[in-house]
Design a protein around this motif. Structure first.
Motif, PDB file in Angstrom:
ATOM      1  N   ALA A  36       0.788  -1.303   0.041  1.00  0.00           N
ATOM      2  CA  ALA A  36      -0.044  -0.031  -0.017  1.00  0.00           C
ATOM      3  C   ALA A  36       0.846   1.230   0.003  1.00  0.00           C
ATOM      4  N   LEU A  37       1.778   1.194   0.631  1.00  0.00           N
ATOM      5  CA  LEU A  37       2.862   2.424   0.796  1.00  0.00           C
ATOM      6  C   LEU A  37       3.633   2.459  -0.531  1.00  0.00           C
ATOM      7  N   GLU A  38       3.931   1.458  -1.123  1.00  0.00           N
ATOM      8  CA  GLU A  38       4.605   1.505  -2.565  1.00  0.00           C
ATOM      9  C   GLU A  38       3.817   2.222  -3.377  1.00  0.00           C
ATOM     10  N   ARG A  39       2.519   1.636  -3.463  1.00  0.00           N
ATOM     11  CA  ARG A  39       1.318   2.241  -4.353  1.00  0.00           C
ATOM     12  C   ARG A  39       1.254   3.852  -3.994  1.00  0.00           C
ATOM     13  N   GLU A  40       1.087   4.236  -2.766  1.00  0.00           N
ATOM     14  CA  GLU A  40       0.991   5.591  -2.769  1.00  0.00           C
ATOM     15  C   GLU A  40       2.084   6.427  -2.914  1.00  0.00           C
ATOM     16  N   VAL A  41       3.447   5.941  -3.061  1.00  0.00           N
ATOM     17  CA  VAL A  41       4.586   6.809  -3.412  1.00  0.00           C
ATOM     18  C   VAL A  41       4.459   6.721  -4.953  1.00  0.00           C
ATOM     19  N   ALA A  42       3.979   5.747  -5.514  1.00  0.00           N
ATOM     20  CA  ALA A  42       3.828   5.522  -7.022  1.00  0.00           C
ATOM     21  C   ALA A  42       2.852   6.673  -7.308  1.00  0.00           C
ATOM     22  N   ARG A  43       1.689   6.890  -6.731  1.00  0.00           N
ATOM     23  CA  ARG A  43       0.653   7.643  -6.991  1.00  0.00           C
ATOM     24  C   ARG A  43       1.108   9.109  -6.955  1.00  0.00           C
ATOM     25  N   LEU A  44       2.041   9.527  -5.626  1.00  0.00           N
ATOM     26  CA  LEU A  44       2.396  10.702  -5.481  1.00  0.00           C
ATOM     27  C   LEU A  44       3.621  11.208  -6.633  1.00  0.00           C
ATOM     28  N   LEU A  45       4.340  10.207  -6.868  1.00  0.00           N
ATOM     29  CA  LEU A  45       5.317  10.354  -8.133  1.00  0.00           C
ATOM     30  C   LEU A  45       4.576  10.746  -9.212  1.00  0.00           C
ATOM     31  N   LYS A  49       4.919  14.452 -11.350  1.00  0.00           N
ATOM     32  CA  LYS A  49       5.159  14.538 -13.017  1.00  0.00           C
ATOM     33  C   LYS A  49       4.386  15.425 -13.598  1.00  0.00           C
ATOM     34  N   HIS A  50       3.055  15.343 -13.118  1.00  0.00           N
ATOM     35  CA  HIS A  50       2.108  16.359 -13.857  1.00  0.00           C
ATOM     36  C   HIS A  50       2.175  17.977 -13.367  1.00  0.00           C
ATOM     37  N   LEU A  51       2.987  18.230 -12.476  1.00  0.00           N
ATOM     38  CA  LEU A  51       2.859  19.560 -11.895  1.00  0.00           C
ATOM     39  C   LEU A  51       3.665  20.533 -12.773  1.00  0.00           C
ATOM     40  N   PRO A  52       3.344  21.801 -12.994  1.00  0.00           N
ATOM     41  CA  PRO A  52       4.078  22.488 -14.020  1.00  0.00           C
ATOM     42  C   PRO A  52       5.291  23.047 -13.494  1.00  0.00           C
TER      43      PRO A  52
END
Length: 59
Positions: A36-45, A49-52
């Motif tokens: 779950a932590l790994e999925r959350e880190v991937a989601r945050l990354l 990536k999509h931030l200007p």
């Protein structure tokens, strides 16, 4: 005396089996939390990536 030894060995074996079951349950919970932590880190990354890019930052 043989019966006492057998009872002791059987009791010890039962305690070992109980601890093994506990170990497997704790390991499974740990792996679930780690995944779950790994999925959350991937989601945050992905979000990062999509931030200007901030062009006002100086390096």
């Amino acid at each position: 005396m043989i019966k006492e030894g057998e009872d002791y060995i059987d009791g010890h074996g039962e305690r070992l089996e109980t601890r093994l079951i506990e170990h497997k349950q704790k390991k499974a919970r740990y792996l679930q939390k780690a995944a779950a932590l790994e999925r959350e880190v991937a989601r945050l990354l992905e979000q990062v990536k999509h931030l200007p890019e901030d062009s006002t930052e100086s390096e």
